[in-house]
Scaffold this motif. Structure first.
Motif, PDB file in Angstrom:
ATOM      1  N   GLU A 118      39.520  33.508  43.478  1.00  0.00           N
ATOM      2  CA  GLU A 118      38.247  34.210  43.373  1.00  0.00           C
ATOM      3  C   GLU A 118      38.084  34.966  42.058  1.00  0.00           C
ATOM      4  OE1 GLU A 118      36.836  36.137  47.048  1.00  0.00           O
ATOM      5  OE2 GLU A 118      38.771  35.535  47.838  1.00  0.00           O
TER       6      GLU A 118
ATOM      7  N   HIS B   3      29.558  38.883  36.544  1.00  0.00           N
ATOM      8  CA  HIS B   3      30.455  38.685  37.676  1.00  0.00           C
ATOM      9  C   HIS B   3      31.080  40.003  38.084  1.00  0.00           C
ATOM     10  CE1 HIS B   3      29.421  34.806  36.292  1.00  0.00           C
ATOM     11  NE2 HIS B   3      30.166  34.905  35.209  1.00  0.00           N
TER      12      HIS B   3
ATOM     13  N   THR C 227      42.769  38.559  37.303  1.00  0.00           N
ATOM     14  CA  THR C 227      41.519  37.793  37.296  1.00  0.00           C
ATOM     15  C   THR C 227      41.739  36.342  36.896  1.00  0.00           C
ATOM     16  OG1 THR C 227      41.200  38.739  35.112  1.00  0.00           O
ATOM     17  CG2 THR C 227      39.870  39.661  36.889  1.00  0.00           C
TER      18      THR C 227
ATOM     19  N   GLY D  58      33.864  37.428  44.451  1.00  0.00           N
ATOM     20  CA  GLY D  58      34.538  36.391  43.675  1.00  0.00           C
ATOM     21  C   GLY D  58      34.293  34.999  44.227  1.00  0.00           C
TER      22      GLY D  58
ATOM     23  N   CYS E  33      36.909  40.550  43.954  1.00  0.00           N
ATOM     24  CA  CYS E  33      38.062  39.664  44.113  1.00  0.00           C
ATOM     25  C   CYS E  33      39.228  40.536  44.560  1.00  0.00           C
ATOM     26  CB  CYS E  33      38.371  38.993  42.779  1.00  0.00           C
ATOM     27  SG  CYS E  33      40.021  38.313  42.680  1.00  0.00           S
TER      28      CYS E  33
END
Lengths: 346, 365
Positions: free
Chosen positions: B349, B58, B344, B35, B62
């Motif tokens: 991150e 991505h 998220t 992240g 994280c």
């Protein structure tokens, strides 16, 4: 800070007692031993319940702010100088000449009187530098555990200039945005002064009154469109507020924002953006482009403005948004911080 | 600033970006695991420099985002108990559980404290023998050594008022899970530099062979990331499924051997739930039997936790690289950093937070 003769020998206690706020003998002792020697002036010396002031004709600006900072002593200042400078600056950025302040203290039972003396002396010093008088005040004492040592409220009255018109709604495309010096010093000074941080950094708060510099800028450039002091939320918050209030876009040159190497290093370690970190001795000035260099020169002629820089401009594009060009030529949004600044996990 | 400025040098970065565009004969999909890398990519607009040659997706790296809701809810429950000092990394305080977050717990009287290291939490335990100190031990291989150290020291000193609520995750099993998924689109990885600083990258060689993907450990600055992407594109173009280290100033093939020893002294590999993704076998760490007395989940038997995720949140898809944050219908509408539906959108991150912070309204940029 001025050197002061500790008046404590006059007092029977080393710490604040409930009685110091009860209006009796102890209260008077606190006035005479702590407050009057440092803050005394023709208004305060009357010891009335109110200050009777005569103001020149015109409009006044009136503001208030409450200071609850921890720790109360930090590199570059104390809660006392912060309480004076913060209110002075809130008046000055509105185009007012600060004149008179009030000071209200909430003290926690058991707070060391020597610390209170140091804080009050620092307030007196800050007031002298800013050219303002503290003309009325109040002290309350609360039981141990009911507050964090000392809270201070200051209110201030200033005389508004009639030759300027400052508003966060005034931004016009083409305006230049100036910052009076390095970003993030105060907030990082406080974060590193808190015991929990395992690294030491030599960062002093920028806590200072800006009224003299601002007055000179407005004398030279009364055409200034807006001024704000980037305290909590930092430069990013002020730019977002200005963009939003004026429904204009701001194009920030991120690499033009001066940041001390120590502050940058601490921010890198903690995962915090210096643009989000609080300042207590900085001002953002928005000025029409033809006057930008004059305003910058005036700021730089003052100690508190020696690192001043043009950090961006106002644009008709992306109204309400602050956008920066990165050093790689790409673009990104400069956002408001969402609540408390939180160090990252890894 | 030394060790930073040279890795942010615009000229070097732009030269690398040009080289990537020259090298690529087709569009490649590369996932950055960490992240921190995601945020750097968005913050520096590195995705904008790559044109059509590389699609960055991505990854799940994280720690805040993948901590299971059950653990968050357990944390809130324990932190609300009288006599408990609950210590956590700052990032975790805003993470929404089923009903509240740790800020709310604190405002209701819970003694919730932000620490920078688990050893600070251990110090709270030494200083407050009459209190129970609980540390929320989350993170990947990066935080595991310090968390192991805190438990190890507590055991050595016989401190019995310190426990950890443990939710440690491991990267390689998550990479395998992503690559095994039918929806997988990832053709190469940027491995997380700081994870590899601890673990080394020997374990990644087998993944590269098993799934025929190149894996390139790299750092977090623009030059690190672009050099990593260039290396990955080169390996993809040449059809070489290898591990090549592009973070040599920090990462060695064996990692930090003493840290790894400490981690395996205190922890053992266990199955783990990943928030939004589900159970991944052998993808976490739990305390070994001899350290179980430091397990907060055992000490504070928290039962009857019924977790409830927002039905709108699609963070599981985001964490596996199958959905870009701004393609989620709730993005920037029902879900913002102030009112996050999933983790998220919270963490510094998290991919959704990075998109929101740097690139929302991207048509305006």
């Amino acid at each position: 800070m001025q050197s002061f003769n500790c008046p404590l020998p006059l007092m029977r206690h080393e710490t604040v007692q409930m009685g110091h706020g009860a209006g009796g003998k102890l209260s008077r002792e606190l006035m005479q031993a702590v407050f009057m020697p440092h803050l005394g002036n023709v208004f305060l010396d009357m010891l009335d319940d109110q200050a009777k002031l005569s103001l020149p004709s015109g409009h006044v600006a009136f503001t208030t702010d409450t200071y609850v900072i921890s720790p109360v002593f930090f590199p570059g200042g104390t809660i006392g100088s912060l309480a004076v400078n913060g209110t002075v600056n809130d008046l000055a950025v509105g185009g007012a000449k600060p004149l008179y302040l009030s000071a209200g203290f909430v003290l926690e039972e058991g707070f060391p009187l020597a610390d209170l003396v140091r804080i009050v002396a620092d307030m007196a010093d800050a007031a002298r530098k800013a050219g303002v008088l503290i003309v009325t005040g109040d002290t309350k004492v609360v039981q141990r555990g009911s507050c964090d040592g000392i809270f201070i409220n200051t209110s201030g009255i200033g005389l508004l200039r009639d030759d300027v018109s400052l508003s966060c709604r005034n931004l016009k495309p083409g305006d230049r945005i100036l910052l009076s010096g390095t970003a993030g010093d105060h907030g990082m000074s406080i974060m590193t002064a808190r015991e929990a941080l395992s690294f030491q950094a030599d960062i002093a708060s920028d806590c200072a009154s800006l009224n003299r510099m601002i007055e000179s800028v407005l004398d030279a450039v009364p055409q200034v469109h807006a001024m704000r002091d980037p305290t909590r939320g930092g430069v990013a918050a002020v730019l977002n507020e200005l963009a939003s209030a004026s429904a204009a876009g701001i194009e920030l040159q991120e690499h033009a924002v001066p940041v001390r190497a120590e502050v940058r290093g601490a921010c890198e370690l903690l995962g915090i953006d210096p643009l989000h970190v609080a300042n207590e001795g900085k001002v953002v000035v928005v000025v029409p482009e033809p006057y930008a260099s004059t305003a910058l020169d005036v700021m730089r002629s003052f100690d508190e403005g020696r690192d001043a820089a043009v950090i961006g401009s106002v644009t008709a594009e992306h109204p309400g948004m602050v956008v920066t060009r990165t050093s790689l030529g790409s673009r990104r949004i400069v956002d408001l911080p969402a609540g408390e600044l939180l160090p990252r996990i890894c | 600033m030394k060790f930073i400025d040279e890795y942010r040098d615009p000229q070097i970065a732009l030269r690398l970006a040009d080289e990537i565009k020259r090298r690529a004969t087709r569009r490649w999909t590369i996932m950055e695991i960490c992240g921190g890398q995601t945020h750097s990519i968005m913050r520096n607009g590195i995705d904008q420099l790559l044109g059509d040659t590389v699609e960055m997706v991505h990854g799940p790296g994280c720690p805040v985002c993948v901590t299971p809701l059950e653990v968050i809810d357990q944390a809130h429950s324990i932190a609300s108990m009288p006599g408990v000092i609950f210590a956590s990394f700052g990032d975790m305080l805003r993470v929404p559980g089923s009903v509240s977050d740790l800020f709310t717990v604190r405002s209701r009287g819970g003694d919730v404290r932000i620490v920078y290291s688990p050893l600070e939490a251990l110090q709270f335990a030494r200083d407050n023998p009459q209190k129970e100190v609980v540390f929320l031990a989350v993170g990947f291989e990066t935080t595991a050594p310090a968390n192991a150290m805190a438990v190890h020291q507590a055991a050595r000193e016989g401190i019995d008022n310190f426990t950890v609520l443990c939710s440690q995750a491991l990267v390689p099993p998550a990479m395998r899970a992503i690559l095994s998924s039918q929806e997988n689109c990832v053709e190469g990885f940027l491995a997380a530099g700081h994870v590899c600083a601890v673990t080394g990258y020997e374990e990644y060689r087998q993944i590269a062979r098993d799934f025929h993907v190149p894996i390139v450990p790299t750092g977090f600055e623009p030059v690190d990331l672009l050099a990593g992407i260039l290396e990955t594109v080169g390996l993809l173009e040449d059809g070489r499924a290898e591990v090549v280290n592009r973070y040599g100033r920090v990462v060695s093939s064996d990692g930090n051997i003493r840290a790894r020893e400490l981690v395996s002294t205190v922890f053992e590999v266990a199955d783990r739930q990943w928030r939004g993704i589900g159970l991944i076998p052998e993808s976490g760490l739990s305390l070994r039997r001899e350290f179980l007395r430091f397990d907060a989940a055992r000490k504070f038997a928290v039962v009857h936790i019924r977790t409830e995720e927002s039905p709108l949140c699609r963070s599981g898809q985001v964490l596996q690289g199958n959905l870009k944050p701004d393609a989620c219908e709730a993005f920037g509408k029902e879900c913002t950093p102030l009112h996050p539906l999933g983790a998220t959108m919270v963490s510094s991150e998290g991919a959704c937070a990075a998109y929101y912070r740097y690139h929302r309204n991207s048509e305006l940029l």
